[in-house]
Each structure stands twice: as C-alpha cells, then as structure tokens.
Design a protein around this motif. Sequence first.
Motif, PDB file in Angstrom:
ATOM      1  N   SER A   1       6.991   8.751  -2.449  1.00  0.00           N
ATOM      2  CA  SER A   1       7.873   7.869  -3.209  1.00  0.00           C
ATOM      3  C   SER A   1       7.116   7.088  -4.278  1.00  0.00           C
ATOM      4  O   SER A   1       7.658   6.815  -5.351  1.00  0.00           O
ATOM      5  N   HIS A   2       5.851   6.738  -4.003  1.00  0.00           N
ATOM      6  CA  HIS A   2       5.061   6.057  -5.024  1.00  0.00           C
ATOM      7  C   HIS A   2       4.757   6.989  -6.186  1.00  0.00           C
ATOM      8  O   HIS A   2       4.966   6.652  -7.360  1.00  0.00           O
ATOM      9  N   ASP A   3       4.262   8.173  -5.878  1.00  0.00           N
ATOM     10  CA  ASP A   3       3.854   9.075  -6.943  1.00  0.00           C
ATOM     11  C   ASP A   3       5.047   9.553  -7.759  1.00  0.00           C
ATOM     12  O   ASP A   3       4.946   9.731  -8.982  1.00  0.00           O
ATOM     13  N   VAL A   4       6.180   9.777  -7.117  1.00  0.00           N
ATOM     14  CA  VAL A   4       7.385  10.155  -7.854  1.00  0.00           C
ATOM     15  C   VAL A   4       7.787   9.031  -8.803  1.00  0.00           C
ATOM     16  O   VAL A   4       8.143   9.275  -9.967  1.00  0.00           O
ATOM     17  N   ALA A   5       7.744   7.783  -8.324  1.00  0.00           N
ATOM     18  CA  ALA A   5       8.115   6.652  -9.177  1.00  0.00           C
ATOM     19  C   ALA A   5       7.221   6.563 -10.405  1.00  0.00           C
ATOM     20  O   ALA A   5       7.705   6.443 -11.537  1.00  0.00           O
TER      21      ALA A   5
ATOM     22  N   TYR B   1      17.074   4.566  -7.349  1.00  0.00           N
ATOM     23  CA  TYR B   1      15.931   5.277  -6.788  1.00  0.00           C
ATOM     24  C   TYR B   1      15.738   4.800  -5.360  1.00  0.00           C
ATOM     25  O   TYR B   1      15.409   3.639  -5.122  1.00  0.00           O
ATOM     26  N   VAL B   2      15.978   5.679  -4.414  1.00  0.00           N
ATOM     27  CA  VAL B   2      15.961   5.332  -2.993  1.00  0.00           C
ATOM     28  C   VAL B   2      14.585   5.639  -2.424  1.00  0.00           C
ATOM     29  O   VAL B   2      14.109   6.776  -2.488  1.00  0.00           O
ATOM     30  N   VAL B   3      13.960   4.614  -1.862  1.00  0.00           N
ATOM     31  CA  VAL B   3      12.621   4.731  -1.284  1.00  0.00           C
ATOM     32  C   VAL B   3      12.765   4.743   0.233  1.00  0.00           C
ATOM     33  O   VAL B   3      13.177   3.754   0.840  1.00  0.00           O
ATOM     34  N   PHE B   4      12.399   5.847   0.844  1.00  0.00           N
ATOM     35  CA  PHE B   4      12.721   6.101   2.245  1.00  0.00           C
ATOM     36  C   PHE B   4      11.427   6.429   2.977  1.00  0.00           C
ATOM     37  O   PHE B   4      10.837   7.494   2.790  1.00  0.00           O
ATOM     38  N   ALA B   5      10.966   5.519   3.826  1.00  0.00           N
ATOM     39  CA  ALA B   5       9.733   5.744   4.583  1.00  0.00           C
ATOM     40  C   ALA B   5       9.868   6.975   5.474  1.00  0.00           C
ATOM     41  O   ALA B   5      10.953   7.304   5.959  1.00  0.00           O
ATOM     42  N   GLY B   6       8.748   7.640   5.715  1.00  0.00           N
ATOM     43  CA  GLY B   6       8.783   8.824   6.546  1.00  0.00           C
ATOM     44  C   GLY B   6       9.062   8.547   8.005  1.00  0.00           C
ATOM     45  O   GLY B   6       9.604   9.394   8.717  1.00  0.00           O
ATOM     46  N   ASN B   7       8.723   7.343   8.464  1.00  0.00           N
ATOM     47  CA  ASN B   7       8.725   7.085   9.905  1.00  0.00           C
ATOM     48  C   ASN B   7       9.864   6.190  10.376  1.00  0.00           C
ATOM     49  O   ASN B   7       9.765   5.559  11.423  1.00  0.00           O
ATOM     50  N   VAL B   8      10.973   6.102   9.616  1.00  0.00           N
ATOM     51  CA  VAL B   8      12.080   5.229  10.027  1.00  0.00           C
ATOM     52  C   VAL B   8      13.388   6.008  10.063  1.00  0.00           C
ATOM     53  O   VAL B   8      13.535   7.060   9.447  1.00  0.00           O
TER      54      VAL B   8
ATOM     55  N   ASP C   1       0.802  -1.228   0.000  1.00  0.00           N
ATOM     56  CA  ASP C   1       0.000   0.000   0.000  1.00  0.00           C
ATOM     57  C   ASP C   1       0.830   1.271   0.000  1.00  0.00           C
ATOM     58  O   ASP C   1       0.288   2.371  -0.047  1.00  0.00           O
ATOM     59  N   ASP C   2       2.157   1.151   0.063  1.00  0.00           N
ATOM     60  CA  ASP C   2       3.064   2.220  -0.312  1.00  0.00           C
ATOM     61  C   ASP C   2       4.416   1.579  -0.623  1.00  0.00           C
ATOM     62  O   ASP C   2       4.626   0.407  -0.338  1.00  0.00           O
ATOM     63  N   PRO C   3       5.344   2.308  -1.250  1.00  0.00           N
ATOM     64  CA  PRO C   3       6.536   1.652  -1.802  1.00  0.00           C
ATOM     65  C   PRO C   3       7.562   1.201  -0.765  1.00  0.00           C
ATOM     66  O   PRO C   3       8.579   0.626  -1.131  1.00  0.00           O
ATOM     67  N   THR C   4       7.304   1.437   0.501  1.00  0.00           N
ATOM     68  CA  THR C   4       8.322   1.149   1.511  1.00  0.00           C
ATOM     69  C   THR C   4       8.263  -0.281   2.028  1.00  0.00           C
ATOM     70  O   THR C   4       9.073  -0.663   2.863  1.00  0.00           O
TER      71      THR C   4
ATOM     72  N   ASN D   1      -0.305   1.639  -3.575  1.00  0.00           N
ATOM     73  CA  ASN D   1      -0.337   2.962  -2.943  1.00  0.00           C
ATOM     74  C   ASN D   1      -1.703   3.292  -2.358  1.00  0.00           C
ATOM     75  O   ASN D   1      -2.110   4.458  -2.287  1.00  0.00           O
ATOM     76  N   THR D   2      -2.428   2.273  -1.923  1.00  0.00           N
ATOM     77  CA  THR D   2      -3.800   2.499  -1.455  1.00  0.00           C
ATOM     78  C   THR D   2      -3.866   3.249  -0.134  1.00  0.00           C
ATOM     79  O   THR D   2      -4.937   3.755   0.231  1.00  0.00           O
ATOM     80  N   ARG D   3      -2.756   3.373   0.573  1.00  0.00           N
ATOM     81  CA  ARG D   3      -2.779   4.199   1.778  1.00  0.00           C
ATOM     82  C   ARG D   3      -3.015   5.667   1.412  1.00  0.00           C
ATOM     83  O   ARG D   3      -3.409   6.469   2.258  1.00  0.00           O
TER      84      ARG D   3
END
Length: 466
Positions: A394-398, A435-442, A27-30, A65-67
């Motif tokens: 990160s999903h929308d950018v990808a 392409y680095v996918v970096f969660a907001g909460n980590v 539900d998101d790219p992370t 990306n359903t979140r």
Amino acid sequence: MTDSAAVRQQIRDWRESRSRRLVVLDDDPTGSQSVHDVQIVTVVSEAEITRALTDRGSTAFVLTNTRGLQEAEAIELNKQVVTSALAVHGDGVDIISRSDSTLRGHVIAEIEAIDECRAGIVGRHVDGVLFAPAFFEAGRFTVGDTHYATVDGVPVPVGKSEFARDATFGYASSNLGDFLGELSHGRVPPEDVLSISLETITEGGPDAVRDVLMRASGAAWIVINATSYEHYETVVLGVQAAIDAGRTFLFRTGPSFVRALAGLEPKDPLSTADFPQLGSTDAHGLILVGSHVSQTSRQVAAVRLSGGLAEFELNVPLILAGDRSYIPAAAASVRAALANHDVLVYTSREVIGGESAAASLDIARTVSNAVSEVVAGALAARPAWIIAKGGITSHDVAVRGLGMRRARVLGQLLPGLVSVFEPLTASPEARGVPYVVFAGNVGDDDTLAHVVSVLRSAQPARELAR
C-alpha cells in the motif's frame, strides 16, 4: 465512570493551549486505522510536513515505510523525517514511532535514531520511551506486560502467533520487557524496563501514571498495559502532567495510542454516503494484493467468489527473474480490463523467502515495486477506487503508483480497521480517488469482500449503465 468525551476534550485543550504538534512516523501506511481527518505525508519534505501541521494541536502522519527497508536505511530515513519535522516547531513536537501491533519492525534501532537526532536539535535526550503496541479493534492488547494477539477469537501471547515467525522480524518473547531485551541483544535489560500496570491506570489514575513516568531517565523504556482506549487516555493525561513537570518522551506504539495521544473522538465506519464522488461514475475499481499472510490469502479467495472481477495473478518467479517485458504487458492487460470490470491483481501465493532476513526483505521490495509499476501503467484507465492489501504494497502503490505526496484520512470502513485516504497531492488521475489502505493481518475471511461491496454500492451509475 470517567466521561471519556470530556477526557478527550481535556487532552485536545492541553495540546492546543501549549501549541504542541504530533508527528507520527509510520513504518507502513496502515497506522492510520484508528484516526480520521488528519493528513498523511508520503515524502520527506519540510514544506509538506509544515502544511500538514499548520494548526496548533494538529496531528500528521509521515509514511516512512521503514518496515520495508534494511535497518541502516531505516535509521537514516527516520533522522531525515525528524529533522524536517522539528525544523519549524522544535521541541513543541511530540514524536510517535508507529509500528506493528504484532511487534514486527525496527523497534530498537528506530527509537535510538529518533532520540539521537532529536537530541542534536533540541539539546537533550528524552527521559522515557512509552511502549504501547495495542490495536484494540484488531484484538491486540497488553496485560501483565504480556502482549496478546487475538487469533480466531482466542487471545494468544504474541510470541506464539504466526506473526512472531515473520521471515524478517521474527521473535520469541511475548512479555514486552523480555521482547525488548531479545531485540536489543541485552542492551535493554528486562529488569530495567518500567511498567504502568492496569491497576496503576484504573486505581491510581493520571497522578499514579505521572509518578511512574517521573522515575524514567536516560530514554528508559516504559511498558504500557491497556485493554481499552479509556486506559490509554488516562495514560495520556499522566504524560501531559509529566511533560508539564519538565519530562520528555518518545512513543513506540501500535495504531490505538495515536488516537489517544491526539485526543481524537471515535468515528463511525464510513458508508456509501461518504463517497459522493462515486455516485455519478460508472468507472471500475482496482484491487491490489501483495501481502502473503494466511488471513490475506483467505480474503482473496472470498472476494474471488463474490464475482464480477477480472483477475490477474502476477508471477513472482518471473518478476524476480527480471523479465523486463512482463510488467508492461501486465499493466496493459489491467488497463484494458478496467474498461469493463473491477480488477483484482494479486501476487502468486507461494511465499518465496531469501536465505536471510535481509534477502527476504529485498524480495518483498522487488515484488512490491512490480505491483506499483502495474498500477502506474494502468492509471490512465482512471479507476473509480483503489484498494491495496498489505503494508509495503500500500505504501509503494501510493508513492510510486499514484504519485501521492500528501493525503487526508477520511476514516475507516470498519471499526478501527481499513483506512481510506483522499489523495490531495498526487498524479492527476489519482487526485480525489478513494484509496483504501488494508493491512495484511487484519479482518476476517469476508472483510475484503465487504470493502469491495461498500465501494460498489456507492456507484449507482454502474447499475444504470448495465
């Protein structure tokens, strides 16, 4: 002590011998932070999903990306992906609904949609739904059916953490049975939720796990307690035994269970040597930040102090006001700056919420779309590497910024954290660009600066060009 490598090999052998594929609806790219050398599909395409699942026993992520979607949209998209995923391999496909390790997302609605769609294709509903939200590397684990998030080194019941106060997906419960009851408004009574305890896992082993799973019927929810990959791998052996006995399951999980169910080996963090394509380029990198959680804001402050950046703040009130000239002008400025600098693009840090959860989600989507438009407009400068911070971002950018349809997960830049994708099918300027996918909460305050440092260190040509 159990030989973990032998257990993982046993898991993989079982999957290959039975020609089972694993599809992860992310539900998101992370969600790929715990895996490596698997493919990611960013579009609902039967052809792309089939390519990603060519080999027996293979695993593929499909980014939904359903979140970042309203519930009705999320339900429809899940059904589309399941239909595409089962078109070739039918009930030989295991389905994980991968979501947030701090419990945010369309938890109940997505599982119900997947089960309904799957049943329409294969002719039966699943017996059980394993609920395994842990993300061990980030300090999220489940003990006594209570889920914890480690904050500043201290495990906190997740219902008392900042994540539970999310504007869109907020909740109060830390006990996962109570959480399911809360989110379902009582349709999933906590007393009906099954549990596989740590004692069952460590003392009874796979056979005891199988015995609990065999009690499940009617898509019953089953809480999985675990504090390590070894616990999850034991559970997977029990799952495989229950499947051999005729039971069927879905999985609602955080990142860690994906690695266990696939039987993947751990992999050391990526280093500068893993980016040979950067060795001969003196091009600059692009950092994009959309997440607003406090961890991200501290990380942005730290990377700004590291120096060498051209900075652009995207004014969220202007974006929401619909100023049509603002985004093209910002993209042109970023494109020009990339000729001489690494570029940091971040949204203004003041959080602007809506009057409802749905309105807040719409705002987040509008802002994320704006960031993606900036990337698409700046891509002609051919950045050497790209970092996107935040799940929706990160999903929308990808998809919208880079035109990515399929990619390979190279691995992570930290143990179990911060995945790097290699775009396989994407806009010409983006193919092969890390392409680095970096969660907001980590991560801690310095994690973003560390990631930038690793990528810069892989570019000796930039040092020579100075």
